[in-house]
Design a protein around this motif. Sequence first.
Motif, mmCIF file in Angstrom:
data_model
loop_
_atom_site.group_PDB
_atom_site.id
_atom_site.type_symbol
_atom_site.label_atom_id
_atom_site.label_comp_id
_atom_site.label_asym_id
_atom_site.label_seq_id
_atom_site.Cartn_x
_atom_site.Cartn_y
_atom_site.Cartn_z
ATOM 1 N N VAL A 217 29.288 -55.610 7.557
ATOM 2 C CA VAL A 217 28.854 -55.066 6.598
ATOM 3 C C VAL A 217 27.780 -54.014 8.056
ATOM 4 N N ASN A 218 27.406 -52.904 7.422
ATOM 5 C CA ASN A 218 26.252 -52.049 8.824
ATOM 6 C C ASN A 218 24.191 -51.401 8.957
ATOM 7 N N ASP A 327 25.262 -53.745 0.924
ATOM 8 C CA ASP A 327 24.671 -52.251 1.112
ATOM 9 C C ASP A 327 23.066 -53.039 1.286
ATOM 10 N N ALA A 328 22.707 -53.799 0.232
ATOM 11 C CA ALA A 328 21.324 -53.900 0.088
ATOM 12 C C ALA A 328 20.662 -54.846 0.715
ATOM 13 N N GLY A 329 21.047 -56.124 0.815
ATOM 14 C CA GLY A 329 20.836 -56.484 2.351
ATOM 15 C C GLY A 329 21.065 -56.185 3.428
ATOM 16 N N VAL A 387 19.234 -62.225 7.928
ATOM 17 C CA VAL A 387 20.128 -63.191 9.541
ATOM 18 C C VAL A 387 22.035 -63.762 9.204
ATOM 19 N N VAL A 388 21.882 -64.020 7.333
ATOM 20 C CA VAL A 388 23.234 -64.460 7.471
ATOM 21 C C VAL A 388 24.025 -63.052 7.393
ATOM 22 N N LEU A 389 23.897 -62.248 7.249
ATOM 23 C CA LEU A 389 24.976 -60.520 7.099
ATOM 24 C C LEU A 389 24.772 -60.860 8.699
ATOM 25 N N SER A 394 29.805 -58.909 10.458
ATOM 26 C CA SER A 394 29.218 -58.453 11.142
ATOM 27 C C SER A 394 30.947 -57.677 11.905
ATOM 28 N N TRP A 395 30.824 -56.260 11.782
ATOM 29 C CA TRP A 395 32.264 -55.524 11.573
ATOM 30 C C TRP A 395 32.923 -55.917 13.146
ATOM 31 N N ASP A 396 32.344 -56.104 14.191
ATOM 32 C CA ASP A 396 33.088 -57.042 15.365
ATOM 33 C C ASP A 396 33.909 -57.987 14.525
ATOM 34 N N ASN A 397 32.912 -58.814 13.851
ATOM 35 C CA ASN A 397 34.490 -59.697 13.723
ATOM 36 C C ASN A 397 35.623 -59.645 12.505
ATOM 37 N N THR A 398 34.792 -59.373 12.394
ATOM 38 C CA THR A 398 36.393 -58.367 10.950
ATOM 39 C C THR A 398 37.230 -57.507 11.871
ATOM 40 N N ALA A 399 37.318 -56.529 12.425
ATOM 41 C CA ALA A 399 37.765 -55.576 13.279
ATOM 42 C C ALA A 399 38.389 -57.166 14.736
#
Length: 419
Positions: A217-218, A327-329, A387-389, A394-399
Motif C-alpha cells: 500500500v502506498n 487506502d483509508a488506513g 504503523v502496521v501498514l 510496503s510495496w518494497d516487501n511485495t516487490a
Amino acid sequence: MRVLFILSQQPYPWWLYGRSSYYYTLLSLSEFIDVHVSFPVSSIKEEDITPLRQKNINPYPYVLDTKDKYYKLLFNLFEMEPFKIRKYWNINYRNFLIQITKEIKPDIIQVHTPHMALYGMELKKIFPEIPIILRPQDIVSQQIETLLNNSKNPFLNLIASWQLKKTMKYETYVWNFYDKVIFLTKSNLKYAKILCAQSNLLNCDNEGKFLYIMDGVNVKENLYIRNKNKEDSIAFAASDQLQNVLSLKWFLNNIWFNIYRETKFKLYIYGKVCEHFKREENTLREKKVYLNGFIENKDQLDLELSKSKLFISPTTVGSGYRTKILDAGSIGMPVLCTSFDLEPFTDFLKPNQHILVADTKDEFLEILKKIEYNEISLEKISHNFYVVLKQEFSWDNTAKKFLTLYSNLKNTSLQIKDK
C-alpha cells in the motif's frame, strides 16, 4: 530480467476503478526489472500511456470492447468458459500478444485476474519454455457464492447459480495450466485448495504451485491526525462494482436505517457507487445519508475523507481483500469493517487495537455510541493501523517476494533447458 504483464484493464490513471494494485505492482518492480505490460482499452489515450513510459513501464494497449452485453451472455450458454472470462477473449488480441512475446522475449509472463487467463494458456502452448504466472486478484467462484448469499433478486440469482457451476469447474482447470498461481491472501489460498480437493485435475501441493503474496500500500501522510477539524460523520468511498453496490445496500437497509436516529453521525458516500442511489437521494438525505459523488483528484478525496471521524467498509460480497480499507488506513483513517472484511488481515490487524469490527446493527450502534462518549480512542486506532501498514504492507516487501519468485522460476527454466 524482463517480465511481460497481461492485465484486464489499463493501470493508469491508477486511482480509478481499483487500478492501484496493478499500477503499484508495476511501479515497484520497474526499479529492479524490465517491465512490459499489455491491457485492453476502449480507446488509446496518450495521456493515459505517457505517464507509464515516464515511470519506465513499457505499455502495449490493445483496443477491445469488454463491456457486458446481453447477447454475449446468451451466447455463453453454449460456451465452456464462464461469461466473465469469455467476454475478454479475442483472437486478434491473442495474436497481438504472441507477436509482443516474440519481440520482447520475456523471461517471465505474469497474467493478472482470471479474466485474462485464456491468453496465458495460449502463450504457454506456444512458448512452453517461458514460466507463466497467474495472479488472481480474487477467486471468481467465491465472489459468486457470496453474491448468492446476499442477493434477493431472483433473476440475478439464476444467472449467478448458472455461472457458479461453470466457474468452479473452470477455475481449477485454468490453474492447472500455470507454473505458479499467486493468490492475494492466505484465505484465498485456503479456499483455492478446498476447490482443488473437489477436483481431480490438480494436486494443489504439487511442487508449490500455489502461493500467496499480499499487495503493498502506498502509505502517505497521516492526514487524519493532522486534520483537527473533524465532522460528526462517517465516510464510505467505492467504485460502482457490483459487490460495492450490494454491500452498501445491505448496510443501508439492515444497519443504517435502523440506527441513524440514535446517533449524531451522518453518513457521507463518495465514488461512482453514488450513481446507483441517485433516485433515492432525497429519501437518503432524510436519513442523514449524503451522496458526494466521484472525486477524480485522489489528493482532494483523501482530504475530504480525513474530515470524517471514521471510514466504514461494510462488505458482504467479494473475494480477496478490500483495497479501500488499506487506502483509508494509508492516510490514517480509522476503519470500521465487517468480520468478512477482516478475515484476510487477521495475521496483521487485531479488533479494537488496529481496526473496529461489527456485523449487526447493535454492534455498529454500540461502536458509534462509544466513539460519541470518547470510550474509543480513534486517534490511537489510527496510529496503530498506520504503523502496521508502514511496517508490513510496503510495496518494497511485495516487490522483493515477486523478485525471489521470478529468480527461482528463471533458474529452474534454465536448468530444464540445459538438460
